[in-house]
Design a protein around this motif. Sequence first.
Motif, PDB file in Angstrom:
ATOM      1  N   ALA A 157      47.073  36.106  33.739  1.00  0.00           N
ATOM      2  CA  ALA A 157      45.629  36.359  33.667  1.00  0.00           C
ATOM      3  C   ALA A 157      45.139  37.078  34.921  1.00  0.00           C
ATOM      4  O   ALA A 157      44.275  37.960  34.850  1.00  0.00           O
ATOM      5  N   ARG A 158      45.685  36.706  36.075  1.00  0.00           N
ATOM      6  CA  ARG A 158      45.292  37.353  37.340  1.00  0.00           C
ATOM      7  C   ARG A 158      45.634  38.842  37.323  1.00  0.00           C
ATOM      8  O   ARG A 158      44.873  39.673  37.853  1.00  0.00           O
ATOM      9  N   SER A 159      46.758  39.199  36.702  1.00  0.00           N
ATOM     10  CA  SER A 159      47.205  40.597  36.707  1.00  0.00           C
ATOM     11  C   SER A 159      46.222  41.517  35.997  1.00  0.00           C
ATOM     12  O   SER A 159      46.258  42.736  36.193  1.00  0.00           O
ATOM     13  N   LYS A 160      45.342  40.948  35.204  1.00  0.00           N
ATOM     14  CA  LYS A 160      44.370  41.750  34.450  1.00  0.00           C
ATOM     15  C   LYS A 160      43.018  41.868  35.159  1.00  0.00           C
ATOM     16  O   LYS A 160      42.091  42.463  34.621  1.00  0.00           O
ATOM     17  N   LEU A 161      42.922  41.296  36.357  1.00  0.00           N
ATOM     18  CA  LEU A 161      41.656  41.290  37.087  1.00  0.00           C
ATOM     19  C   LEU A 161      41.615  42.384  38.141  1.00  0.00           C
ATOM     20  O   LEU A 161      42.629  42.742  38.730  1.00  0.00           O
ATOM     21  N   ASP A 162      40.431  42.888  38.388  1.00  0.00           N
ATOM     22  CA  ASP A 162      40.163  43.828  39.473  1.00  0.00           C
ATOM     23  C   ASP A 162      39.330  43.092  40.513  1.00  0.00           C
ATOM     24  O   ASP A 162      38.135  42.838  40.299  1.00  0.00           O
ATOM     25  N   LEU A 163      39.955  42.740  41.643  1.00  0.00           N
ATOM     26  CA  LEU A 163      39.277  41.887  42.616  1.00  0.00           C
ATOM     27  C   LEU A 163      38.198  42.612  43.406  1.00  0.00           C
ATOM     28  O   LEU A 163      37.524  42.001  44.241  1.00  0.00           O
ATOM     29  N   ASN A 164      38.019  43.888  43.154  1.00  0.00           N
ATOM     30  CA  ASN A 164      36.886  44.609  43.747  1.00  0.00           C
ATOM     31  C   ASN A 164      35.601  44.363  42.961  1.00  0.00           C
ATOM     32  O   ASN A 164      34.514  44.749  43.402  1.00  0.00           O
ATOM     33  N   ARG A 165      35.739  43.721  41.812  1.00  0.00           N
ATOM     34  CA  ARG A 165      34.575  43.399  40.985  1.00  0.00           C
ATOM     35  C   ARG A 165      34.220  41.928  41.182  1.00  0.00           C
ATOM     36  O   ARG A 165      35.081  41.038  41.080  1.00  0.00           O
ATOM     37  N   ALA A 166      32.953  41.663  41.472  1.00  0.00           N
ATOM     38  CA  ALA A 166      32.505  40.302  41.764  1.00  0.00           C
ATOM     39  C   ALA A 166      32.791  39.350  40.606  1.00  0.00           C
ATOM     40  O   ALA A 166      33.204  38.212  40.807  1.00  0.00           O
ATOM     41  N   GLN A 167      32.600  39.831  39.370  1.00  0.00           N
ATOM     42  CA  GLN A 167      32.808  38.944  38.226  1.00  0.00           C
ATOM     43  C   GLN A 167      34.284  38.581  38.071  1.00  0.00           C
ATOM     44  O   GLN A 167      34.622  37.468  37.648  1.00  0.00           O
ATOM     45  N   ASP A 168      35.184  39.501  38.427  1.00  0.00           N
ATOM     46  CA  ASP A 168      36.614  39.202  38.357  1.00  0.00           C
ATOM     47  C   ASP A 168      37.033  38.251  39.472  1.00  0.00           C
ATOM     48  O   ASP A 168      37.926  37.414  39.280  1.00  0.00           O
ATOM     49  N   MET A 169      36.393  38.369  40.621  1.00  0.00           N
ATOM     50  CA  MET A 169      36.680  37.419  41.698  1.00  0.00           C
ATOM     51  C   MET A 169      36.250  36.015  41.285  1.00  0.00           C
ATOM     52  O   MET A 169      36.941  35.030  41.571  1.00  0.00           O
ATOM     53  N   ARG A 170      35.131  35.914  40.591  1.00  0.00           N
ATOM     54  CA  ARG A 170      34.699  34.610  40.091  1.00  0.00           C
ATOM     55  C   ARG A 170      35.711  34.050  39.092  1.00  0.00           C
ATOM     56  O   ARG A 170      35.971  32.843  39.060  1.00  0.00           O
ATOM     57  N   LYS A 171      36.293  34.929  38.272  1.00  0.00           N
ATOM     58  CA  LYS A 171      37.324  34.486  37.338  1.00  0.00           C
ATOM     59  C   LYS A 171      38.554  33.977  38.082  1.00  0.00           C
ATOM     60  O   LYS A 171      39.190  33.001  37.660  1.00  0.00           O
ATOM     61  N   LEU A 172      38.894  34.627  39.198  1.00  0.00           N
ATOM     62  CA  LEU A 172      40.037  34.183  39.998  1.00  0.00           C
ATOM     63  C   LEU A 172      39.756  32.816  40.610  1.00  0.00           C
ATOM     64  O   LEU A 172      40.654  31.976  40.693  1.00  0.00           O
ATOM     65  N   HIS A 173      38.518  32.578  41.047  1.00  0.00           N
ATOM     66  CA  HIS A 173      38.143  31.241  41.515  1.00  0.00           C
ATOM     67  C   HIS A 173      38.374  30.213  40.397  1.00  0.00           C
ATOM     68  O   HIS A 173      38.850  29.101  40.651  1.00  0.00           O
ATOM     69  N   GLY A 174      38.049  30.595  39.175  1.00  0.00           N
ATOM     70  CA  GLY A 174      38.244  29.699  38.043  1.00  0.00           C
ATOM     71  C   GLY A 174      39.720  29.432  37.771  1.00  0.00           C
ATOM     72  O   GLY A 174      40.112  28.307  37.440  1.00  0.00           O
ATOM     73  N   LEU A 175      40.560  30.464  37.915  1.00  0.00           N
ATOM     74  CA  LEU A 175      42.005  30.273  37.732  1.00  0.00           C
ATOM     75  C   LEU A 175      42.560  29.325  38.793  1.00  0.00           C
ATOM     76  O   LEU A 175      43.420  28.486  38.498  1.00  0.00           O
ATOM     77  N   THR A 176      42.050  29.454  40.008  1.00  0.00           N
ATOM     78  CA  THR A 176      42.480  28.556  41.088  1.00  0.00           C
ATOM     79  C   THR A 176      42.086  27.120  40.764  1.00  0.00           C
ATOM     80  O   THR A 176      42.868  26.186  40.979  1.00  0.00           O
ATOM     81  N   ALA A 177      40.903  26.929  40.231  1.00  0.00           N
ATOM     82  CA  ALA A 177      40.461  25.591  39.839  1.00  0.00           C
ATOM     83  C   ALA A 177      41.319  25.031  38.708  1.00  0.00           C
ATOM     84  O   ALA A 177      41.536  23.813  38.626  1.00  0.00           O
ATOM     85  N   THR A 178      41.834  25.901  37.853  1.00  0.00           N
ATOM     86  CA  THR A 178      42.723  25.443  36.785  1.00  0.00           C
ATOM     87  C   THR A 178      44.033  24.905  37.361  1.00  0.00           C
ATOM     88  O   THR A 178      44.599  23.939  36.836  1.00  0.00           O
TER      89      THR A 178
END
Length: 346
Positions: A109-130
């Motif tokens: 799931a992380r490989s599909k994120l662009d961490l330059n986008r705030a909404q994708d960084m929020r998704k990465l925070h969610g993956l970490t919480a998982t």
Amino acid sequence: MAAKHLKAYSEETLAEYISYRKGEVKLGESLSCFSGLFSADTLSRHSQDFVIVGLREDLGVQANLGNPGASEGFEAFLSHFLNIQDNGFIRPSEVMILGEVDVEDLIEARSKLDLNRAQDMRKLHGLTATIDDRLSPVIETIVRAGKIPIVIGGGHNNCYGILKGFYQARKQPIHALNLDPHADFRALEGRHSGNGFSYAWEHGYLEDYYIIGLHEAYNNRTILESLRERSMGFTSFEEIEIRKEISLETAIEKGFSKLKKEPVGIELDTDSILSFPASAFTSTGFSSSDARRYAYLCGTYEQSAYLHVCEAAPSLLPDGFKIAGKILTGIVMDFIKGKRTTLSRS
């Protein structure tokens, strides 16, 4: 949930890491693995006191804007630990390599994120919480079985899942002692490797906290004020190694004295080790022998409840897998040897 996200290892899994040599027996050849349905009752029937579990992730580090690579630490550890000699210094009857927490889908799931986008960084925070949600029930099961967890690999975000797992098992918060240049007590801005302890405090899983080796120039004012407001303490790296105001041994004693007789989790961030291939490489830090001594001495205290070694990123340095594997193995061995003295007294 614990069984669902635990990838338990078999003897065949361990064999993949062993370099066999005629006339020698490697530790990995002698270790037995967990068998049966993963539960506290089943695990308690196994004789081993120490249960090793790994994490192959660097999502929390990336969510903290750090360098990737901490997903490789457990691999480096296994490659070395399983190939040390079975010669009596570490007894196969006292340690089990349980396996790893399954996070492959989260890495994908992380490989599909662009961490330059705030909404994708929020998704990465969610993956970490998982990851928190998957790790904590594994730790809870190990603790309820009366075993001592040793957690290797991944980022320092995983301290949260460990502390939560202890809380779930014991129904009370735990204390933590941390060898680390950083307090990892950042703001509650979404889960990442820099705020595992602050989230654990906020949610009632962490009762008290002491840091050894804090770098005076690399923790912001808000973090230091947060520690003071909560009466949490630290001994800085500069106090120990530069100004020579206190020894490492005395700093450990001071930390345990503050944390009293309650269960204390032993945290060791490899960012604290000089020239170690870690997520946050440091050119000024403790020697690897100091880190090993820290692990050993902490083990000799009866209230030490677990060992967590994190942030090793072997590919960040040439020969990093060899360097990381040997030092991580030493740290784990030394903690076991120190803790063994308390178990024999109980």
